[in-house]
Design a protein around this motif. Structure first.
Motif, PDB file in Angstrom:
ATOM      1  N   ASP A 202      67.093  85.753  29.826  1.00 52.13           N
ATOM      2  CA  ASP A 202      65.870  85.777  29.314  1.00 52.13           C
ATOM      3  C   ASP A 202      65.243  84.050  29.540  1.00 52.13           C
ATOM      4  OD1 ASP A 202      67.947  85.084  27.316  1.00 52.13           O
ATOM      5  OD2 ASP A 202      66.083  84.190  26.483  1.00 52.13           O
ATOM      6  N   LEU A 203      64.074  84.015  29.157  1.00 49.64           N
ATOM      7  CA  LEU A 203      63.381  82.856  29.564  1.00 49.64           C
ATOM      8  C   LEU A 203      63.868  81.876  28.461  1.00 49.64           C
ATOM      9  CD1 LEU A 203      60.967  81.241  30.658  1.00 49.64           C
ATOM     10  CD2 LEU A 203      59.351  82.097  28.790  1.00 49.64           C
ATOM     11  N   VAL A 204      64.100  82.084  27.399  1.00 50.79           N
ATOM     12  CA  VAL A 204      64.531  80.888  26.372  1.00 50.79           C
ATOM     13  C   VAL A 204      66.098  80.458  26.754  1.00 50.79           C
ATOM     14  CG1 VAL A 204      65.324  80.477  24.022  1.00 50.79           C
ATOM     15  CG2 VAL A 204      63.320  81.736  24.362  1.00 50.79           C
ATOM     16  N   SER A 205      66.724  81.407  27.391  1.00 49.80           N
ATOM     17  CA  SER A 205      68.192  80.992  28.007  1.00 49.80           C
ATOM     18  C   SER A 205      68.043  80.058  28.953  1.00 49.80           C
ATOM     19  CB  SER A 205      68.976  82.263  28.199  1.00 49.80           C
ATOM     20  OG  SER A 205      69.432  83.101  27.171  1.00 49.80           O
ATOM     21  N   ALA A 206      67.027  80.451  29.944  1.00 50.42           N
ATOM     22  CA  ALA A 206      66.699  79.653  31.130  1.00 50.42           C
ATOM     23  C   ALA A 206      66.377  78.272  30.672  1.00 50.42           C
ATOM     24  CB  ALA A 206      65.546  80.184  32.125  1.00 50.42           C
ATOM     25  N   ILE A 207      65.624  78.299  29.755  1.00 43.39           N
ATOM     26  CA  ILE A 207      65.105  76.666  29.367  1.00 43.39           C
ATOM     27  C   ILE A 207      66.135  76.056  28.835  1.00 43.39           C
ATOM     28  CG2 ILE A 207      63.268  75.607  27.910  1.00 43.39           C
ATOM     29  CD1 ILE A 207      61.992  77.144  30.466  1.00 43.39           C
ATOM     30  N   VAL A 208      66.972  76.692  27.974  1.00 41.40           N
ATOM     31  CA  VAL A 208      67.847  75.841  27.300  1.00 41.40           C
ATOM     32  C   VAL A 208      69.057  75.406  28.210  1.00 41.40           C
ATOM     33  CG1 VAL A 208      69.925  76.363  25.893  1.00 41.40           C
ATOM     34  CG2 VAL A 208      68.088  77.096  25.247  1.00 41.40           C
ATOM     35  N   GLY A 209      69.397  76.297  29.482  1.00 41.71           N
ATOM     36  CA  GLY A 209      70.041  75.750  30.633  1.00 41.71           C
ATOM     37  C   GLY A 209      69.275  74.374  31.105  1.00 41.71           C
ATOM     38  N   ALA A 210      68.137  74.615  31.468  1.00 42.59           N
ATOM     39  CA  ALA A 210      67.369  73.398  32.125  1.00 42.59           C
ATOM     40  C   ALA A 210      67.415  72.360  31.131  1.00 42.59           C
ATOM     41  CB  ALA A 210      66.115  73.846  32.338  1.00 42.59           C
ATOM     42  N   ILE A 211      67.412  72.241  29.828  1.00 39.32           N
ATOM     43  CA  ILE A 211      67.526  71.243  29.004  1.00 39.32           C
ATOM     44  C   ILE A 211      68.825  70.300  29.357  1.00 39.32           C
ATOM     45  CG2 ILE A 211      67.550  70.306  26.430  1.00 39.32           C
ATOM     46  CD1 ILE A 211      65.366  72.503  26.149  1.00 39.32           C
ATOM     47  N   GLY A 212      69.533  71.240  28.944  1.00 40.29           N
ATOM     48  CA  GLY A 212      71.207  70.721  29.572  1.00 40.29           C
ATOM     49  C   GLY A 212      71.218  69.853  30.775  1.00 40.29           C
ATOM     50  N   ALA A 213      70.481  70.527  31.933  1.00 38.94           N
ATOM     51  CA  ALA A 213      70.567  69.816  33.266  1.00 38.94           C
ATOM     52  C   ALA A 213      69.717  68.588  33.336  1.00 38.94           C
ATOM     53  CB  ALA A 213      70.223  70.752  34.383  1.00 38.94           C
ATOM     54  N   LEU A 214      68.441  68.578  32.432  1.00 39.38           N
ATOM     55  CA  LEU A 214      67.867  67.372  32.414  1.00 39.38           C
ATOM     56  C   LEU A 214      68.321  66.146  31.949  1.00 39.38           C
ATOM     57  CD1 LEU A 214      64.696  66.930  33.689  1.00 39.38           C
ATOM     58  CD2 LEU A 214      64.119  66.944  31.256  1.00 39.38           C
ATOM     59  N   LYS A 215      69.302  66.418  30.686  1.00 37.03           N
ATOM     60  CA  LYS A 215      69.634  65.397  30.013  1.00 37.03           C
ATOM     61  C   LYS A 215      70.584  64.358  30.929  1.00 37.03           C
ATOM     62  CE  LYS A 215      73.292  64.777  26.624  1.00 37.03           C
ATOM     63  NZ  LYS A 215      74.404  65.313  25.818  1.00 37.03           N
ATOM     64  N   GLY A 216      71.033  64.595  31.919  1.00 39.18           N
ATOM     65  CA  GLY A 216      71.911  63.724  32.606  1.00 39.18           C
ATOM     66  C   GLY A 216      71.340  62.449  33.331  1.00 39.18           C
ATOM     67  N   PRO A 217      71.876  61.546  33.092  1.00 40.54           N
ATOM     68  CA  PRO A 217      71.316  60.185  33.710  1.00 40.54           C
ATOM     69  C   PRO A 217      70.967  60.281  35.197  1.00 40.54           C
ATOM     70  CG  PRO A 217      73.670  59.731  33.304  1.00 40.54           C
ATOM     71  CD  PRO A 217      73.160  61.267  32.864  1.00 40.54           C
ATOM     72  N   LEU A 218      71.562  61.102  35.972  1.00 43.46           N
ATOM     73  CA  LEU A 218      70.849  61.219  37.455  1.00 43.46           C
ATOM     74  C   LEU A 218      69.561  61.914  37.473  1.00 43.46           C
ATOM     75  CD1 LEU A 218      74.174  61.408  39.694  1.00 43.46           C
ATOM     76  CD2 LEU A 218      73.086  59.380  38.918  1.00 43.46           C
ATOM     77  N   HIS A 219      69.236  62.475  36.486  1.00 45.78           N
ATOM     78  CA  HIS A 219      68.150  63.242  36.267  1.00 45.78           C
ATOM     79  C   HIS A 219      67.193  62.807  35.404  1.00 45.78           C
ATOM     80  CE1 HIS A 219      65.363  66.711  37.034  1.00 45.78           C
ATOM     81  NE2 HIS A 219      66.048  67.706  36.712  1.00 45.78           N
ATOM     82  N   GLY A 220      66.660  63.628  34.363  1.00 40.72           N
ATOM     83  CA  GLY A 220      65.642  63.166  33.408  1.00 40.72           C
ATOM     84  C   GLY A 220      66.151  61.859  32.579  1.00 40.72           C
ATOM     85  N   GLY A 221      67.572  62.113  32.359  1.00 38.20           N
ATOM     86  CA  GLY A 221      68.203  60.882  31.499  1.00 38.20           C
ATOM     87  C   GLY A 221      67.911  59.479  31.940  1.00 38.20           C
ATOM     88  N   ALA A 222      67.304  59.595  33.234  1.00 37.39           N
ATOM     89  CA  ALA A 222      67.236  57.979  33.856  1.00 37.39           C
ATOM     90  C   ALA A 222      66.222  57.340  33.172  1.00 37.39           C
ATOM     91  CB  ALA A 222      66.926  58.164  35.233  1.00 37.39           C
ATOM     92  N   ASN A 223      65.087  57.806  32.479  1.00 40.05           N
ATOM     93  CA  ASN A 223      64.055  57.198  32.052  1.00 40.05           C
ATOM     94  C   ASN A 223      64.534  56.349  30.955  1.00 40.05           C
ATOM     95  OD1 ASN A 223      64.023  59.263  30.144  1.00 40.05           O
ATOM     96  ND2 ASN A 223      61.831  59.880  30.589  1.00 40.05           N
ATOM     97  N   GLU A 224      65.485  56.939  29.999  1.00 42.64           N
ATOM     98  CA  GLU A 224      65.970  56.310  28.868  1.00 42.64           C
ATOM     99  C   GLU A 224      66.712  55.057  29.508  1.00 42.64           C
ATOM    100  OE1 GLU A 224      67.662  58.916  26.192  1.00 42.64           O
ATOM    101  OE2 GLU A 224      65.926  60.050  25.869  1.00 42.64           O
ATOM    102  N   ARG A 225      67.777  55.316  30.380  1.00 45.57           N
ATOM    103  CA  ARG A 225      68.634  54.337  30.852  1.00 45.57           C
ATOM    104  C   ARG A 225      67.896  53.095  31.456  1.00 45.57           C
ATOM    105  NH1 ARG A 225      73.489  57.152  30.854  1.00 45.57           N
ATOM    106  NH2 ARG A 225      73.027  58.612  29.122  1.00 45.57           N
ATOM    107  N   ALA A 226      66.892  53.421  32.311  1.00 52.06           N
ATOM    108  CA  ALA A 226      65.833  52.319  32.780  1.00 52.06           C
ATOM    109  C   ALA A 226      65.310  51.364  31.853  1.00 52.06           C
ATOM    110  CB  ALA A 226      64.897  52.905  33.650  1.00 52.06           C
ATOM    111  N   MET A 227      64.901  51.947  30.831  1.00 50.71           N
ATOM    112  CA  MET A 227      64.362  51.166  29.570  1.00 50.71           C
ATOM    113  C   MET A 227      65.513  50.384  28.897  1.00 50.71           C
ATOM    114  SD  MET A 227      61.530  50.323  28.240  1.00 50.71           S
ATOM    115  CE  MET A 227      61.818  48.606  27.821  1.00 50.71           C
TER     116      MET A 227
END
Ligand code: COA
Length: 372
Positions: A202-227
């Protein structure tokens, strides 16, 4: 390994076809529209409509979309209670992962046709912004605020965070960052969402998985590490000394480099131009000097350009947003792209099931316990 048709990290591998965006050194386009033109002329809600419904909205469609977002902003009471009860030192991305999953039990939309999924996408976009704001207020010992009818999505987000109608420039910068972060073809989190959707989950499961993937510093987490990196420096000389050492040690500098954009990220250039204008009026020349002290040697000595996370980190900082909000704000935007991809994947209905190249032990007999 190359002879096995294996490319580490799937670099250079085409893993699917999409009509949603095209990413390449020549430019980024959402459904054929150049990102620079979109950034100049439309708002996040129009981009959301473009990604999820396939076309830019008419005036009436935009008004209807805004009303629907408004209708979905209020969070269910049990979700608010959990937002309040999670220990305050928990990473906001973890809170978001848990509460988006929980939110799925209170989904006010119904059905699984592509149109039902589109409506569910708007609900998720509205709710995720409210989750981020409510959690931010709890952590700061404040109560969540009721949504304010009549505000645009970026304004609403700032209002729900701070409790004040934001000034125009701040709202415009947030809106711009939401537009630029909204979609980027088969990046790690979107690919995760598509793999989950490909199993007819389902859509919610897909979004939950995507949030887990985005968290990593090589992906979305990079904006926090940059600051976090930028915040260490008092002067441009400190920053320059840091970069010299980092380059000698071959350290990864957060907010730089990209798998696809080897000669620069167009999104970063667009946001950097807006950031420079804002820094001038906000009396933040020192910050821009520190920013340049990092960027210049990275580009000239290493040939590695900033990605969107680098200007975004400083933009959010100059808007007085705390660092732990940066990656969640990325989620608040990218949810639009994730949902569009899930819908496309559902329509394609083809299970992802790649092969692996086995590199372990050759065939061998199972030894008895006494011989191990
Ligand atoms: N800082 C310093 N060097 C970097 C770098 C960075 N941010 N990004 C890449 N490089 C260097 C690597 O060390 C490598 O150098 P080498 O060939 O001398 O070993 C070369 O550039 C290729 O890097 P590689 O990691 O193989 O590229 P990739 O396509 O696998 O990586 C990223 C892409 C995004 C994972 C990578 O650039 C990175 O880790 N960036 C920092 C995190 C970040 O900002 N992520 C957000 C992406 S939008």
């Amino acid at each position: 390994m190359a002879e096995l048709g294996y490319s580490p990290g799937l670099a250079g591998v085409v893993a699917g076809a999409t009509r949603i965006s095209s990413v390449g050194q020549a430019g980024l386009r959402y459904r054929g529209y150049d990102i620079a033109k979109l950034a100049e002329t439309v708002c996040f809600e129009e981009v959301l409509h473009l990604l999820v419904y396939g076309e830019l909205p008419t005036r009436r469609q935009l008004a209807f979309l805004r009303d629907t977002l408004m209708e979905f902003r209020r969070l269910p009471r049990p979700v608010v209670d959990v937002l309040r009860s999670i220990p305050t030192d928990t990473d906001l991305m973890d809170v978001l992962r848990t509460t988006v999953s929980l939110l799925g039990h209170y989904d006010p939309t119904h059905g699984d046709t592509p149109d039902d999924l589109r409506r569910r996408s708007i609900w998720l976009t509205a709710s995720i912004a409210s989750l981020i704001a409510a959690r931010h207020r709890f952590v700061n010992r404040l109560e969540p605020l009721d949504p304010q009818p009549g505000l645009a999505h970026a304004e609403e987000l700032l209002f729900q965070l701070h409790g004040e109608t934001p000034d125009e420039q701040a709202a415009r910068l947030i809106d711009l960052s939401l537009i630029l972060y909204a979609e980027h073809d088969f990046n790690a989190s979107t690919f995760t969402a598509r793999v989950i959707a490909s199993t007819r989950s389902d859509l919610v499961s897909a979004i939950v998985g995507a949030i887990g993937a985005l968290k990593g510093p090589l992906h979305g987490g990079a904006n926090e590490r940059a600051m976090e990196m930028l915040a260490q420096f008092h002067t441009p000389d400190d920053a320059a000394a840091f970069i010299t050492r980092a380059l000698e040690r071959k350290d990864k500098v957060m907010g730089f480099g990209h798998r696809v954009y080897r000669n620069g990220d167009h999104r970063a250039e667009i946001l950097e131009a807006a950031l420079r204008r804002h820094a001038e009026t906000a009396g933040a020349a020192k910050w821009m000097a520190i920013y340049d002290a990092i960027k210049t040697p990275m580009v000239t000595e290493k040939g590695i350009h900033p990605n969107l996370d680098f200007p975004c980190a400083l933009t959010y900082h100059l808007l007085n947003l705390p660092v732990d909000l940066y990656t969640p704000l990325f989620v608040a935007s990218r949810v639009a792209g994730w949902c569009a991809h899930v819908i496309e994947q559902v329509e394609e209905d083809k299970l992802y099931r790649p092969l692996s190249a086995y590199v372990g032990e050759p065939p061998r007999p199972v030894p008895p316990m006494s011989a191990r």
